[in-house]
Design an enzyme around this catalytic site. Structure first.
Site, PDB file in Angstrom:
ATOM      1  N   GLY A  78     -59.263  29.520  47.333  1.00 49.21           N
ATOM      2  CA  GLY A  78     -58.885  30.593  48.246  1.00 49.21           C
ATOM      3  C   GLY A  78     -57.443  30.448  48.731  1.00 49.21           C
ATOM      4  CD  GLU A  79     -52.891  34.564  49.023  1.00 41.43           C
ATOM      5  OE1 GLU A  79     -52.071  34.727  48.115  1.00 41.43           O
ATOM      6  OE2 GLU A  79     -53.330  35.504  49.703  1.00 41.43           O
ATOM      7  CG  MET A  87     -64.388  35.619  56.402  1.00 34.55           C
ATOM      8  SD  MET A  87     -65.664  36.233  55.322  1.00 34.55           S
ATOM      9  CE  MET A  87     -65.837  37.875  56.013  1.00 34.55           C
ATOM     10  CB  SER A  88     -62.485  29.382  58.299  1.00 28.44           C
ATOM     11  OG  SER A  88     -62.635  28.004  58.537  1.00 28.44           O
ATOM     12  CG  HIS A 134     -67.166  29.448  50.517  1.00 29.57           C
ATOM     13  ND1 HIS A 134     -67.526  29.338  51.840  1.00 29.57           N
ATOM     14  CD2 HIS A 134     -66.300  28.447  50.275  1.00 29.57           C
ATOM     15  CE1 HIS A 134     -66.896  28.300  52.371  1.00 29.57           C
ATOM     16  NE2 HIS A 134     -66.149  27.743  51.455  1.00 29.57           N
ATOM     17  CD  GLN A 184     -57.793  22.884  49.532  1.00 28.68           C
ATOM     18  OE1 GLN A 184     -58.136  22.036  50.339  1.00 28.68           O
ATOM     19  NE2 GLN A 184     -58.599  23.874  49.167  1.00 28.68           N
ATOM     20  CB  ALA A 225     -70.591  25.573  56.225  1.00 30.38           C
ATOM     21  CG  MET A 262     -65.350  20.663  51.602  1.00 28.64           C
ATOM     22  SD  MET A 262     -64.572  19.412  52.637  1.00 28.64           S
ATOM     23  CE  MET A 262     -63.985  20.404  53.975  1.00 28.64           C
TER      24      MET A 262
HETATM   25  O1  PAF Z   1     -61.170  23.883  50.397  1.00 27.68           O
HETATM   26  C1  PAF Z   1     -62.142  23.107  50.441  1.00 27.68           C
HETATM   27  O2  PAF Z   1     -63.266  23.501  50.757  1.00 27.68           O
HETATM   28  C2  PAF Z   1     -61.938  21.649  50.105  1.00 27.68           C
HETATM   29  O3  PAF Z   1     -60.699  21.209  50.543  1.00 27.68           O
HETATM   30  C3  PAF Z   1     -62.158  21.328  48.620  1.00 27.68           C
HETATM   31  C4  PAF Z   1     -61.138  22.020  47.736  1.00 27.68           C
HETATM   32  C5  PAF Z   1     -63.557  21.727  48.203  1.00 27.68           C
HETATM   33  C6  PAF Z   1     -62.010  19.811  48.391  1.00 27.68           C
HETATM   34  O4  PAF Z   1     -62.931  19.086  49.142  1.00 27.68           O
END
Ligand code: PAF
Length: 285
Positions: A153-154, A190-191, A42, A159, A37, A35
């Site tokens: 990511g873990e 990290m987020s 990432h 999810q 940012a 998503m």
């Molecule tokens: O983890 C995320 O950034 C989101 O939930 C994803 C998997 C890209 C789905 O929008």
């Protein structure tokens, strides 16, 4: 990162451009849905994708159907230019910035997936509809990218379970790879949401990691419920507001009452640091 002289990252905004490009290439496609940012967590997913595939595709799309709260969606950080630069220096081959109406041509609504109890516990319980939104968007992204492998990511452990379930329900021929949580030197996971934290809350948020580690270190001395109480007190004392602290079996994600009920217990935490909701998890073995 050093690239060879032929390296060029492609930026696409339509599905047609993306599909034409992917179809013209040979080799294994590695996909990292995001998503935006982007942070080092990432970039670790991108590095992992590069190591196991020939073409790395990253999508950047703030998915409206997975937000429960319009204000959260509105203030979710966005930085297309910064993201493109980071992805280029990480050696990503394709960045796709889809438009809402290509992924949601009719209404901006989730499809329905039978996610079983994953929708009733932890994130499922506290964010109703969130996982239907995640399953919907990842399903649609997989249909467009057709990846051989996708990396997640873990930190978003539940999810990943939802995505594995959707992948099997929809028979997507894709391997799901999970990458360990990348942490700041303080231990904070990290987020993208960390960018929204005021400095005082960024410091306080370390209490989440510390409390999870304290559970792991003392689990032979305390029951499951006493461990949860201890973590609750520590996280609250740091000035955060825990939403849930659950110890669950990491395969079934069924919450535990006794340690004997699982060989692989894992703690899951959601807590507010000011207005910002953070989640994290840690294996207790
Ligand atoms: O983890 C995320 O950034 C989101 O939930 C994803 C998997 C890209 C789905 O929008």
């Amino acid at each position: 990162m050093q690239h060879d002289s032929t390296y060029q990252m492609h930026i696409f905004r339509t599905r047609e451009e993306l599909s034409n490009y992917i179809e013209s290439q040979d080799g294994r496609v590695g996909f990292v849905p995001t998503m935006g940012a982007l942070h080092d967590g990432h970039l670790q997913l991108v590095a992992q994708a590069k190591a196991i595939s020939d073409i790395v595709v990253v999508s950047v799309f703030v998915n409206p159907t997975q937000f429960n709260n319009p204000r959260d969606l509105e203030r979710y950080p966005r930085d297309e230019e910064g993201d493109s630069k980071k992805l280029e220096s990480a050696g990503c081959d394709v960045v796709w910035f889809p438009k809402v109406d290509e992924l949601y041509p009719d209404e901006v609504e989730s499809d329905f997936y039978d996610l079983g109890h994953l929708e009733d516990v932890m994130e499922g319980e506290f964010r109703p509809g969130h996982f239907q939104g995640v399953a919907t968007i990842v399903d649609r992204l997989f249909q467009s990218v057709n990846p051989d492998v996708a990396i997640f990511g873990e930190k978003d452990y539940q999810q990943v379970a939802v995505i594995k379930r959707m992948t099997s329900l929809k028979n997507h021929p894709v391997e799901i790879v999970v990458s360990p949580t990348k942490r700041e030197s303080s231990g904070l996971a990290m987020s993208s949401r960390n960018m929204l934290l005021e400095p005082v809350f960024k410091e306080a948020a370390v209490a989440i990691y510390q409390a999870m580690n304290a559970i792991r270190a003392t689990k032979d001395e305390r029951s499951v419920s006493d461990s949860v109480t201890m973590a609750n007190e520590a996280i609250s004392a740091a000035g955060l507001r825990p939403e849930y602290i659950v110890i669950a079996d990491e395969d079934s994600l069924e919450p535990l009452e006794k340690w004997e009920n699982s060989e692989r217990p894992r703690v899951f935490v959601a807590a507010y640091a000011g207005e910002v909701r953070l989640i994290d998890n840690l294996s207790l073995n």
